[in-house]
Design an enzyme around this catalytic site. Structure first.
Site, PDB file in Angstrom:
ATOM      1  N   CYS A 157     -13.543   5.172 -28.425  1.00 43.96           N
ATOM      2  CA  CYS A 157     -14.870   5.852 -28.351  1.00 43.96           C
ATOM      3  C   CYS A 157     -15.649   5.908 -27.200  1.00 43.96           C
ATOM      4  O   CYS A 157     -16.561   5.212 -26.738  1.00 43.96           O
ATOM      5  CB  CYS A 157     -15.717   4.891 -29.504  1.00 43.96           C
ATOM      6  SG  CYS A 157     -15.082   4.576 -30.930  1.00 43.96           S
TER       7      CYS A 157
ATOM      8  N   TYR B  82      -9.518   6.122 -12.254  1.00 44.66           N
ATOM      9  CA  TYR B  82      -9.604   6.702 -10.682  1.00 44.66           C
ATOM     10  C   TYR B  82      -8.976   8.184 -10.865  1.00 44.66           C
ATOM     11  O   TYR B  82      -8.470   8.847  -9.972  1.00 44.66           O
ATOM     12  CB  TYR B  82      -8.088   6.081 -10.126  1.00 44.66           C
ATOM     13  CG  TYR B  82      -7.997   4.671 -10.142  1.00 44.66           C
ATOM     14  CD1 TYR B  82      -8.932   4.009  -9.347  1.00 44.66           C
ATOM     15  CD2 TYR B  82      -6.903   4.153 -10.724  1.00 44.66           C
ATOM     16  CE1 TYR B  82      -8.872   2.534  -9.239  1.00 44.66           C
ATOM     17  CE2 TYR B  82      -6.901   2.469 -10.710  1.00 44.66           C
ATOM     18  CZ  TYR B  82      -7.907   2.065  -9.879  1.00 44.66           C
ATOM     19  OH  TYR B  82      -7.619   0.516  -9.738  1.00 44.66           O
TER      20      TYR B  82
ATOM     21  N   GLY C 249       0.746  -1.217  -0.093  1.00 52.46           N
ATOM     22  CA  GLY C 249       0.151  -0.062   0.147  1.00 52.46           C
ATOM     23  C   GLY C 249       0.683   1.435   0.160  1.00 52.46           C
ATOM     24  O   GLY C 249       0.122   2.306  -0.250  1.00 52.46           O
TER      25      GLY C 249
ATOM     26  N   GLU D 257       4.230  -6.489   1.443  1.00 56.00           N
ATOM     27  CA  GLU D 257       3.885  -7.019   0.274  1.00 56.00           C
ATOM     28  C   GLU D 257       3.774  -5.647  -0.533  1.00 56.00           C
ATOM     29  O   GLU D 257       2.558  -5.494  -0.983  1.00 56.00           O
ATOM     30  CB  GLU D 257       2.592  -7.549   0.374  1.00 56.00           C
ATOM     31  CG  GLU D 257       2.444  -8.988   1.236  1.00 56.00           C
ATOM     32  CD  GLU D 257       0.823  -9.081   1.601  1.00 56.00           C
ATOM     33  OE1 GLU D 257      -0.104  -8.239   1.509  1.00 56.00           O
ATOM     34  OE2 GLU D 257       0.762 -10.300   1.904  1.00 56.00           O
ATOM     35  N   PRO D 258       4.610  -4.867  -0.992  1.00 52.99           N
ATOM     36  CA  PRO D 258       4.548  -3.912  -1.875  1.00 52.99           C
ATOM     37  C   PRO D 258       4.489  -4.099  -3.236  1.00 52.99           C
ATOM     38  O   PRO D 258       5.213  -5.126  -3.677  1.00 52.99           O
ATOM     39  CB  PRO D 258       5.835  -2.929  -1.598  1.00 52.99           C
ATOM     40  CG  PRO D 258       7.028  -4.320  -1.381  1.00 52.99           C
ATOM     41  CD  PRO D 258       6.340  -5.259  -0.526  1.00 52.99           C
TER      42      PRO D 258
ATOM     43  N   TYR E  24      -0.076  -1.193 -12.033  1.00 54.36           N
ATOM     44  CA  TYR E  24      -1.255  -1.037 -12.462  1.00 54.36           C
ATOM     45  C   TYR E  24      -1.524  -0.468 -13.803  1.00 54.36           C
ATOM     46  O   TYR E  24      -2.445   0.208 -14.113  1.00 54.36           O
ATOM     47  CB  TYR E  24      -2.231  -0.468 -11.584  1.00 54.36           C
ATOM     48  CG  TYR E  24      -2.055  -1.254  -9.830  1.00 54.36           C
ATOM     49  CD1 TYR E  24      -2.450  -2.480 -10.026  1.00 54.36           C
ATOM     50  CD2 TYR E  24      -1.238  -0.577  -9.197  1.00 54.36           C
ATOM     51  CE1 TYR E  24      -2.165  -3.110  -8.768  1.00 54.36           C
ATOM     52  CE2 TYR E  24      -1.111  -1.138  -7.794  1.00 54.36           C
ATOM     53  CZ  TYR E  24      -1.538  -2.505  -7.724  1.00 54.36           C
ATOM     54  OH  TYR E  24      -1.133  -3.072  -6.503  1.00 54.36           O
TER      55      TYR E  24
HETATM   56  C1  LIG Z   1      -3.004  -5.201  -4.002  1.00 57.37           C
HETATM   57  C2  LIG Z   1      -2.321  -5.825  -2.773  1.00 57.37           C
HETATM   58  C3  LIG Z   1      -0.893  -5.426  -2.435  1.00 57.37           C
HETATM   59  C4  LIG Z   1      -0.152  -4.415  -2.821  1.00 57.37           C
HETATM   60  O1  LIG Z   1      -0.653  -3.217  -2.818  1.00 57.37           O
HETATM   61  P1  LIG Z   1       0.189  -1.867  -3.550  1.00 57.37           P
HETATM   62  O2  LIG Z   1      -0.689  -0.745  -3.236  1.00 57.37           O
HETATM   63  O3  LIG Z   1       0.442  -2.156  -4.936  1.00 57.37           O
HETATM   64  O4  LIG Z   1       1.416  -1.988  -2.496  1.00 57.37           O
HETATM   65  C5  LIG Z   1      -0.306  -6.116  -1.173  1.00 57.37           C
HETATM   66  N1  LIG Z   1      -1.244  -7.085  -0.556  1.00 57.37           N
HETATM   67  C6  LIG Z   1      -2.327  -7.474  -1.008  1.00 57.37           C
HETATM   68  C7  LIG Z   1      -3.200  -8.678  -0.209  1.00 57.37           C
HETATM   69  C8  LIG Z   1      -3.056  -6.879  -1.950  1.00 57.37           C
HETATM   70  O5  LIG Z   1      -4.175  -6.987  -2.235  1.00 57.37           O
END
Ligand SMILES: *Cc1c(COP(=O)(O)O)cnc(C)c1O
Length: 447
Positions: A370, A342, A265, A299-300, A399
């Protein structure tokens, strides 16, 4: 909706030079124009055509190392599992695997991609609220590091499946810390009304159940509170404080906890907005979870893969409308959907050194699809550009390609990896044969 984008932004947009300054893998060469590392983008366009995604391997490595260094400097024992969904390219995964990163996957396809790129099963975590039985079977067969379970129902299903297959699944329980999103509007996965994880109050009983069931080995707790978090560390801290309390409660109950998965995140600056550093995140983790003395996992996705990637496009034509000037590109919302989806802001740089310093005026930068929503930017300060002129959308590595579609029967764009002064096509532009090839006409329509 793109029509909601401000025509005149409240703050002036950063200049081309300011956009370059914050992105060390990019430079403007007096003769060769915009370069990624040692490679001029006009050479990439000559080889691969446009639109094409271009990723800097050097920037990927630099960011992976910066994140590892920040965690180590905070005294944390941390494992990084790159969130594959941000950019699923095999070459990207391979570069990150060589940096020692594992993978966080959310589907069978991502699990296969991670394995195909050489990421060992022992470095793969499987997340997601709706893993199918087929996906769980594959995860068990591969004996991946960890499955993050998100519901009581999934716990029962996985226990039964693992028992049948004679396997033991290492499981972490994803909890929903219900962090206050009122002041952090973009935090959308960590609220109690979201579909993700289990309520933190239900977690101790479910964790005990996981420990009692056959075929499961509970190894920790996990959370992921949202994406593109740029509002500072308050939400992270609030979530991690709750996670630390949970771990203490589990320990008191005699339940084993081996590590804490902190999710992803971490946001990036697309325009010139302040964004938290990896050092700030490491500090927040240390301050909230450090006392537990456990290894952590991260988990980046976006923070690793976003800035190293760009989308290279060509001007089809410049159209002078009644009220506005339009730059019509050969890239569209099917390639880069973030502006339409977004209202995302992406820097757009001219590639030619002449265009880079030419006088600018407001233009709407649009694609040929279109839909009025096929608008990348409104009222953006851009020079006059001729057909064939190249432009680069910055920070499109996360993304971007991963969310692209074939809407309007447009083939998926090519992908190029740049590494120093080398570059190669790492994904061919989709052929029309491939685009049409999966379709079948039933007999009764062709008789
Ligand atoms: C999407 C996701 C992430 C990565 O999010 P980022 O905003 O790209 O860092 C990490 N963990 C889980 C479970 C996710 O669904």
């Amino acid at each position: 909706m793109a029509s909601a984008l401000p025509i005149t932004p409240t703050d002036p947009d950063p200049s081309f030079a300011e956009l370059l300054a914050g992105r060390p893998h990019l430079s403007m060469h007096a003769l060769d124009g915009l370069m990624v590392e040692g490679v001029p983008l006009h050479r990439v366009a000559a080889l691969a055509g446009t639109p094409t995604w271009v990723t800097s391997a050097g920037a990927l490595r630099r960011r992976a190392r910066a994140l590892k260094a920040a965690l180590a400097a905070a005294g944390l024992q941390a494992g990084i599992h790159y969130a594959v969904k941000a950019n699923t390219g095999l070459a990207v995964l391979r570069v990150l695997a060589a940096e020692g990163l594992g993978a966080d996957v959310v589907s069978e396809g991502e699990l296969r991609a991670a394995r195909a790129a050489g990421i060992p099963a022992a470095a793969i975590v499987f997340s997601g609220v709706g893993k199918t039985e087929r996906e769980l079977r594959l995860a068990l067969a591969e004996d991946i590091a960890q499955i993050n379970v998100e519901s009581a129902e999934e716990v029962e299903m996985l226990s039964a499946l693992a028992t049948t297959l004679g396997r033991v699944a290492r499981v972490a329980l994803r909890v929903n810390p219900d962090v206050d999103a009122k002041t952090h509007a973009k935090i959308t996965t960590g609220r109690s009304e979201n579909k993700f994880g289990v309520a933190i109050d239900d977690a101790p009983a479910l964790y005990a159940r996981m420990a009692a069931l056959p075929g499961l080995e509970p190894v920790g707790v996990a959370t992921h509170i949202g994406s593109q978090i740029t509002s500072g560390m308050a939400a992270y801290r609030a979530a991690y404080v709750r996670l630390a309390e949970l771990v203490q409660a589990l320990r008191l109950a005699g339940l084993p906890v081996k590590h804490v998965d902190c999710g992803g995140g971490l946001g990036i600056p697309y325009r010139d907005e302040p964004a938290p550093s990896p050092e700030a995140l490491a500090g927040a983790i240390k301050a909230t979870l450090g006392g537990l003395g456990l290894p952590v996992m991260l988990e980046p996705g976006r923070w690793i893969a976003g800035p190293p990637g760009l989308l290279l496009a060509s001007v089809v034509l410049q159209k002078q409308g009644a009220a506005r000037r339009f730059l019509v590109l050969d890239a569209a919302m099917n390639d880069l959907v973030r502006p339409a989806m977004y209202e995302a802001w992406h820097g757009i740089l001219p590639v030619s050194p002449v265009d880079f310093v030419a006088p600018v005026g407001p233009a709407d930068v649009v694609g040929p699809v279109c839909e009025t929503g096929d608008t990348f930017a409104r009222g953006r300060a851009m020079p006059s550009l001729s057909p064939g002129a190249l432009v680069a959308f910055l920070d499109a590595g996360a993304y971007g390609a991963a969310m692209s579609s074939t809407y309007n029967m447009r083939p998926l764009a090519a992908e190029v990896l740049v590494d120093g002064d080398r570059f190669a096509v790492v994904r061919e532009r989709q052929s029309y044969a491939a685009l049409l090839g999966d379709q079948r006409l039933p007999d009764w329509l062709t008789e």
